[in-house]
Design an enzyme around this catalytic site. Structure first.
Site, short mmCIF file in Angstrom:
data_model
loop_
_atom_site.label_atom_id
_atom_site.label_comp_id
_atom_site.label_asym_id
_atom_site.label_seq_id
_atom_site.Cartn_x
_atom_site.Cartn_y
_atom_site.Cartn_z
NE ARG A 89 20.52 6.81 0.99
CZ ARG A 89 20.46 7.40 2.20
NH1 ARG A 89 21.40 7.18 3.10
NH2 ARG A 89 19.45 8.19 2.49
CG HIS A 92 18.66 5.83 5.26
ND1 HIS A 92 19.23 4.82 4.53
CD2 HIS A 92 17.49 6.13 4.62
CE1 HIS A 92 18.45 4.54 3.49
NE2 HIS A 92 17.38 5.31 3.53
CG HIS A 94 13.29 7.75 4.68
ND1 HIS A 94 12.22 6.99 4.36
CD2 HIS A 94 14.37 7.16 4.09
CE1 HIS A 94 12.60 5.99 3.60
NE2 HIS A 94 13.91 6.04 3.42
CG HIS A 137 15.75 1.38 4.94
ND1 HIS A 137 14.88 2.20 5.60
CD2 HIS A 137 16.08 2.02 3.79
CE1 HIS A 137 14.68 3.29 4.88
NE2 HIS A 137 15.39 3.21 3.78
CG HIS A 268 -7.06 2.76 -17.16
ND1 HIS A 268 -6.17 2.79 -18.20
CD2 HIS A 268 -6.32 3.01 -16.04
CE1 HIS A 268 -4.96 3.02 -17.74
NE2 HIS A 268 -5.01 3.16 -16.42
CG HIS A 270 -5.78 4.34 -11.66
ND1 HIS A 270 -5.68 2.97 -11.73
CD2 HIS A 270 -5.09 4.83 -12.73
CE1 HIS A 270 -4.96 2.64 -12.79
NE2 HIS A 270 -4.58 3.74 -13.41
CD GLU A 275 -1.05 5.20 -13.98
OE1 GLU A 275 -2.26 4.96 -13.92
OE2 GLU A 275 -0.34 4.95 -14.97
CG HIS A 314 -4.60 7.45 -17.55
ND1 HIS A 314 -5.43 7.58 -16.47
CD2 HIS A 314 -3.82 6.37 -17.26
CE1 HIS A 314 -5.16 6.66 -15.56
NE2 HIS A 314 -4.19 5.90 -16.02
#
Ligand code: MN
Ligand code: MN
Length: 376
Positions: A89, A92, A94, A137, A268, A270, A275, A314
């Site tokens: 890869r 690059h 970003h 990276h 629960h 968040h 998520e 959820h």
């Protein structure tokens, strides 16, 4: 098919004699015949990588799930990528930060930080990496069969195809400027490609002396699946990686959840972030509670993306016959949740009883401490 509809004319719904896909219907029982507790018109929170367009290149492929595919997923976008042995890869960088989970094989990753400190590491199945926003990276597949991995960006609108790439930049810089910049003659670039490489075949690199090398103060890689669980319970295990243990990962927090057949990732929410889920193996279902009587249940399979907006209640239930394993990712520096059971355990019992009309046995059974997984 012997359905409740045919057995009872008073039942809600009816059978489906018209056009449909029996293969898809069988995979999504919670959509075809939702639980009676579902209600309203909750947004879609499911999208499969199997349905994402495959970008094929010499040496591998990539596919992505962004807000264009899953409109609710505003905080995180995902990529699934395969590199054959030796394939690269392109170097690059970003705009967003990049978090990764290795799904198959092994890879070598490289990067440097803003102080010019370097980093090279080999990663295998269950390992993570994290490159902060703008940090350059590369990724390369290793012998014998390269790698496959998941990428997550901390911006749901970001496309993996909008990255800054080394060859692309240099190919679009005047040759005399390149020659001046590197203090060489222009013909040094005579063989340089004239457009981006993105994914391209290469030669597998020589072995590393140590699996993690370099001078960055906090390594960009982390062993998640291979470390002891943070919670080992009768119903499964939870492993957490965030900036408290994976110090480089300052904008993505993650939990790797394993559920035994029938087990539940308890009710629960968040409070700090949406998520973003990636389903690795097994199968299950999730119901999202979106307030004001609205709830929707969806079924999930390996390779699927799930999404739960911040603070929406959820659970995840393993509906299969083998272990279910999935990732919960958050655009946050640390993992955090509120458990329904633990909340009720730490609320005056008479107040809880006023609401739920439950007896002392229910109140006595509430867990005082963390219990993210419940056995089936
Ligand atoms: Mn990248
Ligand atoms: Mn959750």
């Amino acid at each position: 098919m012997d359905t409740p509809h045919e057995a009872n004319p008073q039942a809600r719904g009816a059978d489906d004699p018209g056009p449909h896909s029996p293969v898809l219907s069988a995979q999504f029982p919670s959509s075809v015949k939702p639980p009676d507790s579902d209600h309203g018109n909750v947004f879609n929170f499911w999208f499969p990588f199997d349905q994402a367009h495959m970008r094929e290149e010499k040496g591998g492929w990539a596919r992505e799930v962004t807000v264009k595919d899953l409109a609710i997923a505003k905080e995180i976008a995902g990529v699934n990528m395969r590199l054959k042995a030796g394939a690269i890869r392109e170097l690059h960088w970003h705009l967003p930060a990049e978090w990764s989970y290795m799904l198959y094989g092994s890879a070598r990753i490289t990067g440097i930080d803003t102080e010019g400190r370097d980093f090279v590491a080999d990663v295998g199945v269950g390992d993570l990496w994290y490159f902060p926003a703008g940090i350059p990276h590369s990724i390369q597949g290793l012998e014998p069969d390269g790698c496959e991995f998941l990428l997550a960006f901390d911006d749901g609108g970001f496309s993996e195809y909008d990255t800054f790439q080394v060859v692309d930049w240099m190919a679009h810089t005047p040759r005399p400027v390149l020659a001046k910049n590197f203090a060489v003659a222009e013909d040094a670039f005579a063989r340089m490609p004239t457009s981006e490489l993105y994914i391209f075949p290469g030669h597998a690199p020589p072995p590393l002396g140590e699996p993690v090398q370099g001078t960055v103060p906090h390594p960009f890689s982390f062993r998640l699946a291979g470390r002891p669980p943070d919670y080992a319970l009768p119903g499964g295990e939870v492993r957490i990686a965030d900036s408290r243990n994976f110090k480089a990962s300052i904008t993505i927090a993650a939990a790797l959840v394993t559920l035994r057949p029938g087990a539940l990732r308890e009710l629960h929410w968040h409070p700090h972030a949406d998520e973003w889920q990636y389903w690795i193996e097994g199968q299950g279902r999730m119901t999202v509670f979106a307030a004001h009587s609205q709830a929707r249940t969806s079924d999930f399979h390996p390779g699927d993306v799930g999404y739960v907006p911040r603070s929406m209640g959820h659970y995840v239930e393993n509906t299969g016959t083998s272990d279910l394993r999935y990732l919960e990712l958050f655009r946050a520096d640390r993992y955090a949740e509120i458990s329904l059971a633990r909340w009720l355990a730490h609320t005056p019992p008479e107040l809880v009883a006023e609401h739920l009309k439950v007896d002392a046995a229910f109140l006595d059974a509430l867990p005082g401490g963390p219990r993210p997984v419940v056995p089936g």
